[in-house]
Every structure is written in C-alpha cells, then in structure tokens.
Design a protein around this motif. Structure first.
Motif, PDB file in Angstrom:
ATOM      1  N   GLN A   1       0.844  -1.181   0.000  1.00 36.14           N
ATOM      2  CA  GLN A   1       0.000   0.000   0.000  1.00 36.14           C
ATOM      3  C   GLN A   1       0.884   1.236   0.000  1.00 36.14           C
ATOM      4  O   GLN A   1       1.269   1.753   1.047  1.00 36.14           O
TER       5      GLN A   1
ATOM      6  N   SER B   1      -9.851  -0.314   6.539  1.00 33.88           N
ATOM      7  CA  SER B   1      -9.683  -1.181   7.714  1.00 33.88           C
ATOM      8  C   SER B   1      -9.373  -0.392   8.987  1.00 33.88           C
ATOM      9  O   SER B   1      -9.637  -0.861  10.106  1.00 33.88           O
TER      10      SER B   1
ATOM     11  N   GLN C   1     -12.067  -0.267  11.460  1.00 32.15           N
ATOM     12  CA  GLN C   1     -12.314  -1.416  12.357  1.00 32.15           C
ATOM     13  C   GLN C   1     -11.809  -1.105  13.758  1.00 32.15           C
ATOM     14  O   GLN C   1     -12.485  -1.340  14.752  1.00 32.15           O
TER      15      GLN C   1
ATOM     16  N   GLN D   1     -13.540   1.898  -0.987  1.00 27.01           N
ATOM     17  CA  GLN D   1     -13.704   0.559  -0.411  1.00 27.01           C
ATOM     18  C   GLN D   1     -14.944   0.539   0.459  1.00 27.01           C
ATOM     19  O   GLN D   1     -15.441   1.582   0.886  1.00 27.01           O
TER      20      GLN D   1
ATOM     21  N   GLU E   1     -15.736  -1.462   3.931  1.00 24.97           N
ATOM     22  CA  GLU E   1     -15.222  -2.366   4.959  1.00 24.97           C
ATOM     23  C   GLU E   1     -16.397  -3.010   5.672  1.00 24.97           C
ATOM     24  O   GLU E   1     -17.452  -2.378   5.831  1.00 24.97           O
TER      25      GLU E   1
ATOM     26  N   PHE F   1      -3.285 -11.149   4.912  1.00 27.72           N
ATOM     27  CA  PHE F   1      -3.396  -9.791   5.444  1.00 27.72           C
ATOM     28  C   PHE F   1      -2.972  -9.886   6.905  1.00 27.72           C
ATOM     29  O   PHE F   1      -3.385 -10.815   7.602  1.00 27.72           O
TER      30      PHE F   1
ATOM     31  N   GLY G   1     -10.919  -8.427  -0.275  1.00 28.25           N
ATOM     32  CA  GLY G   1     -10.085  -9.205   0.623  1.00 28.25           C
ATOM     33  C   GLY G   1     -10.884  -9.441   1.894  1.00 28.25           C
ATOM     34  O   GLY G   1     -11.751  -8.645   2.234  1.00 28.25           O
ATOM     35  N   ALA G   2     -10.602 -10.553   2.594  1.00 31.51           N
ATOM     36  CA  ALA G   2     -11.385 -10.840   3.792  1.00 31.51           C
ATOM     37  C   ALA G   2     -10.647 -11.839   4.685  1.00 31.51           C
ATOM     38  O   ALA G   2      -9.567 -12.324   4.331  1.00 31.51           O
ATOM     39  N   GLY G   3     -11.229 -12.138   5.820  1.00 33.31           N
ATOM     40  CA  GLY G   3     -10.637 -13.137   6.704  1.00 33.31           C
ATOM     41  C   GLY G   3     -11.204 -13.052   8.105  1.00 33.31           C
ATOM     42  O   GLY G   3     -12.090 -12.232   8.381  1.00 33.31           O
TER      43      GLY G   3
HETATM   44  N1  PHE Z   1      -7.820  -3.674   3.778  1.00 35.08           N
HETATM   45  C1  PHE Z   1      -7.519  -4.713   2.842  1.00 35.08           C
HETATM   46  C2  PHE Z   1      -6.979  -4.050   1.568  1.00 35.08           C
HETATM   47  O1  PHE Z   1      -7.167  -2.889   1.368  1.00 35.08           O
HETATM   48  C3  PHE Z   1      -8.723  -5.555   2.525  1.00 35.08           C
HETATM   49  C4  PHE Z   1      -9.209  -6.347   3.695  1.00 35.08           C
HETATM   50  C5  PHE Z   1     -10.148  -5.818   4.564  1.00 35.08           C
HETATM   51  C6  PHE Z   1      -8.730  -7.611   3.938  1.00 35.08           C
HETATM   52  C7  PHE Z   1     -10.613  -6.561   5.642  1.00 35.08           C
HETATM   53  C8  PHE Z   1      -9.189  -8.357   4.996  1.00 35.08           C
HETATM   54  C9  PHE Z   1     -10.116  -7.845   5.851  1.00 35.08           C
HETATM   55  O2  PHE Z   1      -6.369  -4.700   0.753  1.00 35.08           O
END
Ligand code: PHE
Length: 340
Positions: A156, A172, A175, A210, A212, A250, A284-286
């Motif tokens: 990034q 993120s 969060q 994005q 979130e 991530f 993206g996630a998890g």
């Molecule tokens: N923030 C991550 C990105 O910008 C995406 C992501 C968000 C991944 C939340 C996992 C959980 O690439």
C-alpha cells in the motif's frame, strides 16, 4: 315641499344604486347632503313655511337624510369591496408558473451503489461507521498488526503527510476505531475513499473506494463470512453468482482470503472480462487476527470475528456493466445521465 323631498329621495336613491365608484358616490353625497346640497337647500327653505307646518316638514327632511345616508353607506361598502377585489385580481403575481428545468443533476453511480450497499447491510442489522480520511499511522497500520518495518506496508504505497499522519490507504482503519469504542456484538460497514500513490491507468487510481465490513461476536466462523458474501454477490450481481475463497495474506486477518465472484459476463465459462478464468476478484477478507482483538481490549478466547474490504469501484462497475474503470471519473455527462 313634501313632494320635492320625496322626488329628491327617489332620484338620489336611484343614482346611488347606479353609481360605479366611491368617488362618484362621494360627488352625489356632496351634491345632495353637503352644506350647499339640494336636501340642505330644502331644509333651509323651511323658514318660508308657516310656523305650524315646520316641525312636520323638519321630520320629513330628517327621515329623507337618514334614508339617503344609509343608502350611501351600504353602497360605499359594496363599492369598496368590489374595488379591493379588482385590485387584488389585477396585482396578483402567479408564482406557480411552470418554468422548464433544463439540467437536473443525479447521483453518481458510485454513490448510488454505496447507498444500495448500505441499505443491503442495514437490512441484515449492520450499522454504518464513518472514519477519517486523514488517519494516523497507528490506526492505518500499527493497530492492524502492521508494524513500521512490516513488508505488508509495501503493498500500500501510502501518501504520508507527516511521519505519523497519512491519507488512509484502506478503510480497515475504521475497524480499530470502532472496536476501541464499541464492544461485541459488532456488525458494521464503513464505506469510503482511500488513497494510494498509484499512477492512474485503466485499472488504478490514486483515489478509490472501499467498503469495509466487520462482525465480532461469540461463535462467528468463516461460514458466516461465506454466507453473507454469497447473499451480497447474488443480490448485486445475479441470482446464480457464486463466490470462492482463495488463500491470501493480510496481517490483520488469520486466515485470510481473496474473494472472487463468478464472472457476470460469461457466467463462469471464461471470457475476456475475467481473463479466461471465470472469476473476478471483488474483495479481501478473513477472520479478525487475535492480536487485533487483543489490541482493542476484546478477549479473542471469548469472541471471534470476520472482516472484509471490498473494492467499491469494482463492485459498482460489475453491477452496472461499466467496462472501463476510468469512465466514472471523467465527468462525461453522457455517461452520468444514464444513472438518473
Ligand atoms: N484492507 C484490505 C486491503 O485494502 C482488505 C481487507 C479488509 C482484507 C478486511 C481483509 C479484511 O487490501
């Protein structure tokens, strides 16, 4: 004399009724009842009568005066009312006139999509949490388990304002801001702008968007994540859209995945839109990393959670069939008009 009074009263009454304006009425009043008026003259003429006839004659004149005064007053208020009506009518301004409005603006497709996404997640009980676009290194990286020397920072390319203040490179950060304030159960989405020092080309822009998502509660598993994202993809793309998880990394989620949706264009067979793979990456996630929960004062042995970060621009383009990612930012009225 009685005859003259009677005649004068009749004639004058007829004139009063016939007259058409307050000014005309006033002339009549002066001419008959005024100091040198006709009725006044008759009254003055009483001195020529024999004394015994005077009281009777006086009474007749007074009755006539009263009759005429009443007639004048009645006519006057009617005329005044009519004149007022006429003026109101003549001076009326018609503010209701229809002026054709030529250029009405509309919402940008991205805004429409953001609103629709908010609506969708709200219906599932999520709240919307805003967080700042100018962020600190702590919220954008540190608290997300990305310390200063972490190689994940490389992915990034960030706009720094000072050593510790930057333009957020991911939503993120929101969060952390939320988990510091609110304890589980948590269900939130946070849509917004993010910034990365990328050259603008067909698929990149230094400013993009994005959305979130974060859910933290007792017993949350990856199945919940998959279920929500399936619903999401079916709602916004098509009823038979499928999603798949690919292993990824991530620092703030463990395990981490990339989420693909089956290609809306070819239905998964493979075409030039999905570069022959049948899939398009949407987010993206998890599962929220234990370290992140601990950092926010949430016990990871009691609570688990998932997070996702979707590319709002990409999702909008898929949902509306926009093939060139730059068009939405070119302000071309022919494009924007299609979303009114
Ligand atoms: N923030 C991550 C990105 O910008 C995406 C992501 C968000 C991944 C939340 C996992 C959980 O690439």
């Amino acid at each position: 004399m009685e005859e003259s009074v009677k005649r004068l009263t009749e004639e004058t009454s007829a004139k009063i009724v016939a007259c058409g304006s307050v000014a005309e009425l006033n002339d009549i009043r002066v001419k008959v009842l005024g100091k040198n008026g006709e009725l006044t003259a008759l009254l003055k003429g009483m001195k020529d009568l024999p004394p015994e006839k005077r009281p009777e004659a006086g009474k007749i004149v007074n009755v006539a005066r009263e009759t005429l005064e009443n007639a004048i007053a009645t006519r006057q208020s009617a005329l005044e009312k009519a004149e007022l009506e006429k003026r109101l009518q003549a001076e009326k301004i018609d503010i209701s006139i229809d002026k054709p409005v030529e250029h009405i603006g509309g919402l940008h497709p991205l805004t429409i999509m953001r609103n629709r996404i908010v609506e969708f997640f709200s219906s599932l009980g999520f709240v919307v949490a805003e967080s700042p676009e100018i962020e600190t290194d702590y919220y954008n990286f540190e608290a997300l388990n990305i310390p200063a020397d972490h190689p994940a920072r490389e992915m990034q390319d960030t706009f720094f304002i000072t050593d510790s203040i930057l333009l957020r490179s991911q939503t993120s950060a929101g969060q952390i801001r939320l988990m510091e304030k609110v304890k589980p159960p948590i269900k939130m989405i946070s849509p917004g702008r993010v910034f990365r020092a990328d050259e603008a080309d067909a698929t990149h822009s230094p400013v993009f968007h994005q959305v979130e998502g974060l859910v933290v509660d007792k017993g949350i598993t990856m199945c919940d994540l998959k279920g929500i994202l399936d619903l999401f993809a079916q709602h916004f793309f098509s009823q038979d859209t499928k999603t798949r998880f690919r292993p990824s990394y991530f620092p703030f989620t463990e395990p981490s995945v990339e989420v693909d949706a089956s290609c809306h264009h070819c239905g998964g067979k493979g075409c030039n839109v999905c570069k022959g793979t049948g899939w398009i990456e949407i987010m993206g996630a998890g599962m929220v990393n234990r370290n992140v929960l601990i950092g926010c004062g949430i016990d990871p042995d009691e609570y688990t959670g998932f997070a996702f970060g979707g590319g709002l621009d990409r999702i909008t383009n898929i949902a509306y069939g926009i093939s060139n990612a730059r068009i939405p930012f070119e302000n071309d009225i022919r494009f924007l008009k299609q979303f009114r």
